[in-house]
Design a protein around this motif. Sequence first.
Motif, PDB file in Angstrom:
ATOM      1  N   SER A  64       2.681  15.975   4.827  1.00 15.32           N
ATOM      2  CA  SER A  64       2.801  14.858   5.765  1.00 15.32           C
ATOM      3  C   SER A  64       3.683  15.129   6.969  1.00 15.32           C
ATOM      4  O   SER A  64       4.138  14.190   7.622  1.00 15.32           O
ATOM      5  CB  SER A  64       3.324  13.621   5.033  1.00 15.32           C
ATOM      6  OG  SER A  64       4.644  13.833   4.563  1.00 15.32           O
ATOM      7  N   TRP A  78      -0.120   9.241   7.328  1.00 20.14           N
ATOM      8  CA  TRP A  78      -0.102   8.378   6.146  1.00 20.14           C
ATOM      9  C   TRP A  78      -1.276   7.404   6.164  1.00 20.14           C
ATOM     10  O   TRP A  78      -1.898   7.150   5.136  1.00 20.14           O
ATOM     11  CB  TRP A  78       1.208   7.597   6.079  1.00 20.14           C
ATOM     12  CG  TRP A  78       2.422   8.452   5.917  1.00 20.14           C
ATOM     13  CD1 TRP A  78       2.494   9.698   5.354  1.00 20.14           C
ATOM     14  CD2 TRP A  78       3.746   8.125   6.332  1.00 20.14           C
ATOM     15  NE1 TRP A  78       3.782  10.155   5.391  1.00 20.14           N
ATOM     16  CE2 TRP A  78       4.574   9.223   5.980  1.00 20.14           C
ATOM     17  CE3 TRP A  78       4.324   7.017   6.950  1.00 20.14           C
ATOM     18  CZ2 TRP A  78       5.947   9.229   6.241  1.00 20.14           C
ATOM     19  CZ3 TRP A  78       5.681   7.018   7.209  1.00 20.14           C
ATOM     20  CH2 TRP A  78       6.485   8.124   6.862  1.00 20.14           C
ATOM     21  N   ALA A 105      -4.239   7.082   3.445  1.00 27.07           N
ATOM     22  CA  ALA A 105      -4.593   5.820   2.784  1.00 27.07           C
ATOM     23  C   ALA A 105      -6.079   5.527   2.936  1.00 27.07           C
ATOM     24  O   ALA A 105      -6.742   5.114   1.973  1.00 27.07           O
ATOM     25  CB  ALA A 105      -3.763   4.678   3.367  1.00 27.07           C
ATOM     26  N   SER A 114       2.478  11.981  -0.959  1.00 27.35           N
ATOM     27  CA  SER A 114       2.657  12.651   0.321  1.00 27.35           C
ATOM     28  C   SER A 114       4.068  13.227   0.367  1.00 27.35           C
ATOM     29  O   SER A 114       5.046  12.507   0.225  1.00 27.35           O
ATOM     30  CB  SER A 114       2.440  11.651   1.461  1.00 27.35           C
ATOM     31  OG  SER A 114       2.319  12.292   2.698  1.00 27.35           O
ATOM     32  N   SER A 157      10.300   0.353   1.295  1.00 26.75           N
ATOM     33  CA  SER A 157      11.044   1.575   1.590  1.00 26.75           C
ATOM     34  C   SER A 157      12.381   1.547   0.870  1.00 26.75           C
ATOM     35  O   SER A 157      13.170   0.610   1.041  1.00 26.75           O
ATOM     36  CB  SER A 157      11.251   1.716   3.104  1.00 26.75           C
ATOM     37  OG  SER A 157      11.808   2.973   3.404  1.00 26.75           O
ATOM     38  N   THR A 217       4.535  -2.229   3.156  1.00 27.88           N
ATOM     39  CA  THR A 217       5.398  -1.127   2.748  1.00 27.88           C
ATOM     40  C   THR A 217       6.623  -1.626   1.993  1.00 27.88           C
ATOM     41  O   THR A 217       7.116  -2.733   2.229  1.00 27.88           O
ATOM     42  CB  THR A 217       5.886  -0.327   3.970  1.00 27.88           C
ATOM     43  OG1 THR A 217       6.805  -1.112   4.732  1.00 27.88           O
ATOM     44  CG2 THR A 217       4.732   0.094   4.858  1.00 27.88           C
ATOM     45  N   VAL A 267       5.475   8.312  -0.740  1.00 30.52           N
ATOM     46  CA  VAL A 267       5.985   9.362   0.141  1.00 30.52           C
ATOM     47  C   VAL A 267       7.447   9.641  -0.190  1.00 30.52           C
ATOM     48  O   VAL A 267       8.270   8.727  -0.223  1.00 30.52           O
ATOM     49  CB  VAL A 267       5.861   8.947   1.626  1.00 30.52           C
ATOM     50  CG1 VAL A 267       6.190  10.139   2.518  1.00 30.52           C
ATOM     51  CG2 VAL A 267       4.476   8.400   1.943  1.00 30.52           C
ATOM     52  N   ARG A 310      -2.568   3.962  -4.029  1.00 28.15           N
ATOM     53  CA  ARG A 310      -1.262   3.674  -3.426  1.00 28.15           C
ATOM     54  C   ARG A 310      -0.708   4.984  -2.866  1.00 28.15           C
ATOM     55  O   ARG A 310      -0.816   6.035  -3.492  1.00 28.15           O
ATOM     56  CB  ARG A 310      -0.329   3.099  -4.483  1.00 28.15           C
ATOM     57  CG  ARG A 310       1.063   2.758  -3.981  1.00 28.15           C
ATOM     58  CD  ARG A 310       1.879   2.063  -5.049  1.00 28.15           C
ATOM     59  NE  ARG A 310       1.526   0.651  -5.175  1.00 28.15           N
ATOM     60  CZ  ARG A 310       0.805   0.146  -6.164  1.00 28.15           C
ATOM     61  NH1 ARG A 310       0.340   0.920  -7.116  1.00 28.15           N
ATOM     62  NH2 ARG A 310       0.527  -1.138  -6.217  1.00 28.15           N
ATOM     63  N   VAL A 311      -0.137   4.929  -1.663  1.00 27.04           N
ATOM     64  CA  VAL A 311       0.445   6.114  -1.033  1.00 27.04           C
ATOM     65  C   VAL A 311       1.950   6.096  -1.304  1.00 27.04           C
ATOM     66  O   VAL A 311       2.647   5.139  -0.943  1.00 27.04           O
ATOM     67  CB  VAL A 311       0.180   6.139   0.481  1.00 27.04           C
ATOM     68  CG1 VAL A 311       0.845   7.367   1.126  1.00 27.04           C
ATOM     69  CG2 VAL A 311      -1.322   6.143   0.758  1.00 27.04           C
ATOM     70  N   ARG A 347       0.819  -1.207   0.000  1.00 30.72           N
ATOM     71  CA  ARG A 347       0.000   0.000   0.000  1.00 30.72           C
ATOM     72  C   ARG A 347       0.857   1.262   0.000  1.00 30.72           C
ATOM     73  O   ARG A 347       0.462   2.295  -0.544  1.00 30.72           O
ATOM     74  CB  ARG A 347      -0.914  -0.008   1.231  1.00 30.72           C
ATOM     75  CG  ARG A 347      -1.676   1.298   1.510  1.00 30.72           C
ATOM     76  CD  ARG A 347      -2.594   1.702   0.364  1.00 30.72           C
ATOM     77  NE  ARG A 347      -3.609   0.739   0.098  1.00 30.72           N
ATOM     78  CZ  ARG A 347      -4.802   0.724   0.710  1.00 30.72           C
ATOM     79  NH1 ARG A 347      -5.086   1.627   1.604  1.00 30.72           N
ATOM     80  NH2 ARG A 347      -5.689  -0.196   0.405  1.00 30.72           N
ATOM     81  N   TYR A 348       2.039   1.202   0.627  1.00 28.69           N
ATOM     82  CA  TYR A 348       2.892   2.381   0.799  1.00 28.69           C
ATOM     83  C   TYR A 348       4.255   2.153   0.130  1.00 28.69           C
ATOM     84  O   TYR A 348       4.888   1.116   0.347  1.00 28.69           O
ATOM     85  CB  TYR A 348       3.141   2.668   2.279  1.00 28.69           C
ATOM     86  CG  TYR A 348       1.894   2.828   3.122  1.00 28.69           C
ATOM     87  CD1 TYR A 348       1.328   4.082   3.355  1.00 28.69           C
ATOM     88  CD2 TYR A 348       1.290   1.712   3.711  1.00 28.69           C
ATOM     89  CE1 TYR A 348       0.204   4.226   4.147  1.00 28.69           C
ATOM     90  CE2 TYR A 348       0.152   1.853   4.498  1.00 28.69           C
ATOM     91  CZ  TYR A 348      -0.385   3.115   4.710  1.00 28.69           C
ATOM     92  OH  TYR A 348      -1.507   3.240   5.491  1.00 28.69           O
ATOM     93  N   PHE A 353       7.799   4.158   0.123  1.00 33.42           N
ATOM     94  CA  PHE A 353       8.565   5.248   0.723  1.00 33.42           C
ATOM     95  C   PHE A 353       9.878   5.424  -0.035  1.00 33.42           C
ATOM     96  O   PHE A 353      10.558   4.437  -0.337  1.00 33.42           O
ATOM     97  CB  PHE A 353       8.884   4.943   2.189  1.00 33.42           C
ATOM     98  CG  PHE A 353       7.673   4.699   3.053  1.00 33.42           C
ATOM     99  CD1 PHE A 353       6.607   5.577   3.046  1.00 33.42           C
ATOM    100  CD2 PHE A 353       7.609   3.583   3.883  1.00 33.42           C
ATOM    101  CE1 PHE A 353       5.493   5.360   3.844  1.00 33.42           C
ATOM    102  CE2 PHE A 353       6.509   3.361   4.683  1.00 33.42           C
ATOM    103  CZ  PHE A 353       5.447   4.246   4.672  1.00 33.42           C
TER     104      PHE A 353
END
Length: 266
Positions: free
Chosen positions: A137, A160, A164, A69, A206, A204, A174, A171-172, A36-37, A39
């Motif tokens: 954010s 965040w 969402a 974000s 990252s 996530t 950042v 999709r978020v 979903r995230y 980074f």
Amino acid sequence: MIAALLAASLHAAAFDTPAECHPVPGAEALWRDDVRYVFVGETHGTTEAPAAFSDLVCAALEQGPVTVSVEYPVQMQPTLDAFMAADSDTAARAALAAYEYGPFVHHDGRGSGAMLDLLLRLRGMAKAGEDVTLVASVPDSPRIEGFRQSYAEMDRAVLWGRQAMARPKARVMVLMSRVHAEKVRRVGSPLGLPAAAHIRPEETLSLTLAHQGGEAWMCLDECGNAPIPASDDPTVRGILLAPQQAGKFDGLLALGPVTASAPVKP
């Protein structure tokens, strides 16, 4: 009828054509259904990181809606909304310039020319009909005396999560300083758990910007161009999904030697 067509044409001409998107090698590995995230932890003040991030957003939009974000204070959200809704890029720049505080006034790398270009590209994507939103954010979270954990990090993760939930099909993505994108506890640091570590790790991915040399604009003893160490493989390009720095990150975003992007006023 002719007048209506002319008006529509003039309205369309008020918006700049979105910049062409460039593929980022390896990006296809990011768009898993269970993630979903996404980074991206960067060193503020480079030309390449915001540009690559906008290309990643462009690729993500091929998969579905995206919430972008950025590391700006939440108090700046009305300004970002006005920026995205403005009738022209000139008006959008004026909306940013009218904000009395924040990165485009009290400069750090988040107020660079490259960051302005990123925002303008996102605006162009939205005006072209892409399902992308822009949100701030950085919460207004004071450090509390006597507490070892930085609640600002937890509050970032809460923001965040709310972003969402506000757009459950999106999709978020950042873009932020790399320290907030770490996924493991910082032993002995007042930061405690970085923001990204507060989100379920399986949801996530990252990335950290690879250290491959070059320069970034930053304020150390003085403000200006500062060297970036070359501690990562200088030949790697694109996204490499493999644990980095003892699990702090899920992968690298390798762009080669970076160049500094100085602050601008919109």
